[in-house]
Design a protein around this motif. Structure first.
Motif, PDB file in Angstrom:
ATOM      1  N   UNK A 270       0.817  -1.206   0.000  1.00 52.00           N
ATOM      2  CA  UNK A 270       0.000   0.000   0.000  1.00 52.00           C
ATOM      3  C   UNK A 270       0.855   1.262   0.000  1.00 52.00           C
ATOM      4  N   UNK A 271       2.120   1.123   0.387  1.00 49.34           N
ATOM      5  CA  UNK A 271       3.018   2.274   0.439  1.00 49.34           C
ATOM      6  C   UNK A 271       3.658   2.573  -0.917  1.00 49.34           C
ATOM      7  N   UNK A 272       3.464   1.677  -1.861  1.00 51.66           N
ATOM      8  CA  UNK A 272       3.999   1.890  -3.206  1.00 51.66           C
ATOM      9  C   UNK A 272       3.086   2.837  -3.975  1.00 51.66           C
ATOM     10  N   UNK A 273       3.670   3.805  -4.636  1.00 51.52           N
ATOM     11  CA  UNK A 273       2.916   4.786  -5.412  1.00 51.52           C
ATOM     12  C   UNK A 273       1.954   4.079  -6.369  1.00 51.52           C
ATOM     13  N   UNK A 274       0.699   4.478  -6.349  1.00 47.58           N
ATOM     14  CA  UNK A 274      -0.313   3.827  -7.190  1.00 47.58           C
ATOM     15  C   UNK A 274       0.012   3.937  -8.678  1.00 47.58           C
ATOM     16  N   UNK A 275       0.713   5.007  -9.072  1.00 47.38           N
ATOM     17  CA  UNK A 275       1.069   5.167 -10.478  1.00 47.38           C
ATOM     18  C   UNK A 275       2.046   4.088 -10.943  1.00 47.38           C
ATOM     19  N   UNK A 276       2.830   3.550 -10.017  1.00 44.23           N
ATOM     20  CA  UNK A 276       3.756   2.480 -10.386  1.00 44.23           C
ATOM     21  C   UNK A 276       2.999   1.204 -10.735  1.00 44.23           C
ATOM     22  N   UNK A 277       1.889   0.975 -10.042  1.00 43.88           N
ATOM     23  CA  UNK A 277       1.033  -0.158 -10.396  1.00 43.88           C
ATOM     24  C   UNK A 277       0.389   0.086 -11.757  1.00 43.88           C
ATOM     25  N   UNK A 278      -0.012   1.338 -11.994  1.00 41.62           N
ATOM     26  CA  UNK A 278      -0.605   1.691 -13.286  1.00 41.62           C
ATOM     27  C   UNK A 278       0.412   1.496 -14.406  1.00 41.62           C
ATOM     28  N   UNK A 279       1.665   1.869 -14.135  1.00 42.70           N
ATOM     29  CA  UNK A 279       2.730   1.676 -15.125  1.00 42.70           C
ATOM     30  C   UNK A 279       2.957   0.195 -15.403  1.00 42.70           C
ATOM     31  N   UNK A 280       3.014  -0.599 -14.336  1.00 45.10           N
ATOM     32  CA  UNK A 280       3.254  -2.040 -14.489  1.00 45.10           C
ATOM     33  C   UNK A 280       2.174  -2.681 -15.353  1.00 45.10           C
ATOM     34  N   UNK A 281       0.920  -2.335 -15.080  1.00 42.00           N
ATOM     35  CA  UNK A 281      -0.189  -2.891 -15.867  1.00 42.00           C
ATOM     36  C   UNK A 281      -0.111  -2.436 -17.324  1.00 42.00           C
ATOM     37  N   UNK A 282       0.248  -1.188 -17.516  1.00 44.38           N
ATOM     38  CA  UNK A 282       0.374  -0.665 -18.876  1.00 44.38           C
ATOM     39  C   UNK A 282       1.468  -1.400 -19.636  1.00 44.38           C
ATOM     40  N   UNK A 283       2.576  -1.683 -18.972  1.00 47.30           N
ATOM     41  CA  UNK A 283       3.664  -2.428 -19.612  1.00 47.30           C
ATOM     42  C   UNK A 283       3.225  -3.845 -19.968  1.00 47.30           C
ATOM     43  N   UNK A 284       2.416  -4.446 -19.106  1.00 51.94           N
ATOM     44  CA  UNK A 284       1.900  -5.795 -19.380  1.00 51.94           C
ATOM     45  C   UNK A 284       1.021  -5.778 -20.628  1.00 51.94           C
ATOM     46  N   UNK A 285       0.158  -4.765 -20.737  1.00 50.24           N
ATOM     47  CA  UNK A 285      -0.699  -4.647 -21.915  1.00 50.24           C
ATOM     48  C   UNK A 285       0.132  -4.351 -23.174  1.00 50.24           C
ATOM     49  N   UNK A 286       1.234  -3.626 -23.010  1.00 46.02           N
ATOM     50  CA  UNK A 286       2.115  -3.350 -24.140  1.00 46.02           C
ATOM     51  C   UNK A 286       2.725  -4.645 -24.675  1.00 46.02           C
ATOM     52  N   UNK A 287       3.182  -5.489 -23.755  1.00 49.17           N
ATOM     53  CA  UNK A 287       3.740  -6.792 -24.149  1.00 49.17           C
ATOM     54  C   UNK A 287       2.672  -7.648 -24.818  1.00 49.17           C
ATOM     55  N   UNK A 288       1.469  -7.643 -24.247  1.00 51.57           N
ATOM     56  CA  UNK A 288       0.370  -8.436 -24.806  1.00 51.57           C
ATOM     57  C   UNK A 288       0.023  -7.972 -26.221  1.00 51.57           C
ATOM     58  N   UNK A 289       0.018  -6.657 -26.439  1.00 47.70           N
ATOM     59  CA  UNK A 289      -0.289  -6.121 -27.766  1.00 47.70           C
ATOM     60  C   UNK A 289       0.791  -6.516 -28.766  1.00 47.70           C
ATOM     61  N   UNK A 290       2.038  -6.457 -28.329  1.00 47.33           N
ATOM     62  CA  UNK A 290       3.145  -6.858 -29.199  1.00 47.33           C
ATOM     63  C   UNK A 290       3.017  -8.329 -29.607  1.00 47.33           C
ATOM     64  N   UNK A 291       2.729  -9.182 -28.658  1.00 49.16           N
ATOM     65  CA  UNK A 291       2.579 -10.616 -28.946  1.00 49.16           C
ATOM     66  C   UNK A 291       1.411 -10.854 -29.888  1.00 49.16           C
ATOM     67  N   UNK A 292       0.324 -10.111 -29.680  1.00 48.51           N
ATOM     68  CA  UNK A 292      -0.869 -10.270 -30.522  1.00 48.51           C
ATOM     69  C   UNK A 292      -0.549  -9.990 -31.988  1.00 48.51           C
ATOM     70  N   UNK A 293       0.122  -8.867 -32.245  1.00 52.30           N
ATOM     71  CA  UNK A 293       0.435  -8.507 -33.634  1.00 52.30           C
ATOM     72  C   UNK A 293       1.597  -9.324 -34.196  1.00 52.30           C
ATOM     73  N   UNK A 294       2.428  -9.874 -33.333  1.00 53.03           N
ATOM     74  CA  UNK A 294       3.572 -10.647 -33.796  1.00 53.03           C
ATOM     75  C   UNK A 294       3.216 -12.106 -34.061  1.00 53.03           C
ATOM     76  N   UNK A 295       2.257 -12.650 -33.297  1.00 57.33           N
ATOM     77  CA  UNK A 295       1.948 -14.073 -33.396  1.00 57.33           C
ATOM     78  C   UNK A 295       0.530 -14.384 -33.881  1.00 57.33           C
TER      79      UNK A 295
END
Length: 218
Positions: A90-115
Motif C-alpha cells: 500500500x506504500x507503493x505509489x499507485x502510479x507504479x502499479x498503473x505503469x506495471x499494468x500498462x507495460x503488461x498490456x504493451x507486451x500483450x499487444x506486441x505478442x498479438x500482432x507478432x503471433x
C-alpha cells in the motif's frame, strides 16, 4: 477525471483500430523483392525504395530501445525501494502499479500482432535474421511512445520546475529520436511507424485511465 480518461482511451483506441483495419485492407500492393503484400502501397513502397537499409540509424534505434528498458527498470527499482521502505504494498505509489499494468498490456499487444494478427512483413530481411519478420506496429516506436511518454507524465510530480524541464526535454528527445531513427532505418514501412505511434498513444491513455482508477480507490 475517470470519465475523461475513459473517453480518451476509447477514442484513441478506436482510431488505432480503424487505422489498423485500413492498413490491412486498403491499397494492397505486391512487393516483388520480398514476395509479400503491404497496405497503402502507393505510400509505403516508394518510401521504402527511397530510404534503404541504414545500419547506423538501425543501431541507434536499437540503443534507444535499450534505454526504454532502462527506464522500465528504474521504475521497478523505485517501486521496490518504496515497498522495502514502507514494508507494505500500500506504500507503493499507485502510479507504479498503473505503469506495471500498462507495460503488461504493451507486451500483450506486441505478442498479438507478432503471433496472432500479422498485418505487414518487414520491407527487407534485417541482418542477423533468417526471414522476414512481422513489422506492424513498429515495436520500437510503440515502446518508446509508451515508456518515454508515461515517464514524461510522471515528471509532473517533480517539484523543482528546472529539474522537471530537463527530464521532460531529454525524454521527449529520446521518444522522438527513436521514432525518427526507426522510420529512416529502412526496416519498417511508414504505416508501421504510424501504427506504433497510434497504439502507443492508446496505451498511454490506458495508463491515464489506470492511474485515475487507482487514485480513486486509494
Amino acid at each position: 477525471m475517470k470519465k475523461k480518461s475513459m473517453i480518451l482511451f476509447i477514442t484513441v483506441t478506436i482510431i488505432a483500430l480503424v487505422f489498423t483495419l485500413l492498413v490491412k485492407t486498403v491499397d494492397l500492393g505486391y512487393v516483388a523483392s520480398t514476395g509479400s503484400v503491404v497496405g497503402f502501397s502507393s505510400v509505403n513502397i516508394p518510401f521504402a525504395e527511397r530510404f534503404a537499409f541504414n545500419e547506423i540509424f538501425y543501431k541507434v534505434s536499437e540503443i534507444l530501445g535499450y534505454l526504454a528498458f532502462a527506464v522500465i527498470a528504474l521504475f521497478a527499482l523505485i517501486g521496490l525501494f518504496q515497498l522495502i521502505k514502507g514494508r507494505s504494498f500500500k506504500k507503493v505509489d499507485s502510479d507504479l502499479y498503473a505503469l506495471a499494468l500498462t507495460y503488461v498490456f504493451t507486451i500483450a499487444l506486441y505478442i498479438f500482432f507478432d503471433k496472432v494478427l500479422v498485418i505487414n512483413l518487414r520491407p527487407l530481411i534485417v541482418p542477423g535474421d533468417l526471414a522476414l519478420e512481422p513489422s506492424f506496429p513498429s515495436s520500437h516506436t510503440l515502446l518508446s511512445v509508451v515508456v518515454f511518454g508515461t515517464a514524461i507524465s510522471e515528471c509532473g510530480k517533480i517539484n523543482k520546475s528546472w529539474v522537471k524541464g530537463i527530464f521532460t526535454f531529454v525524454l521527449s528527445i529520446l521518444m522522438v529520436g527513436t521514432v525518427l531513427f526507426r522510420l529512416f532505418s529502412g526496416v519498417h514501412w511508414v504505416t508501421d511507424i504510424v501504427g506504433g505511434i497510434l497504439w502507443g498513444e492508446a496505451l498511454m491513455a490506458l495508463f491515464q485511465l489506470f492511474s485515475s482508477l487507482f487514485q480513486r480507490e486509494k
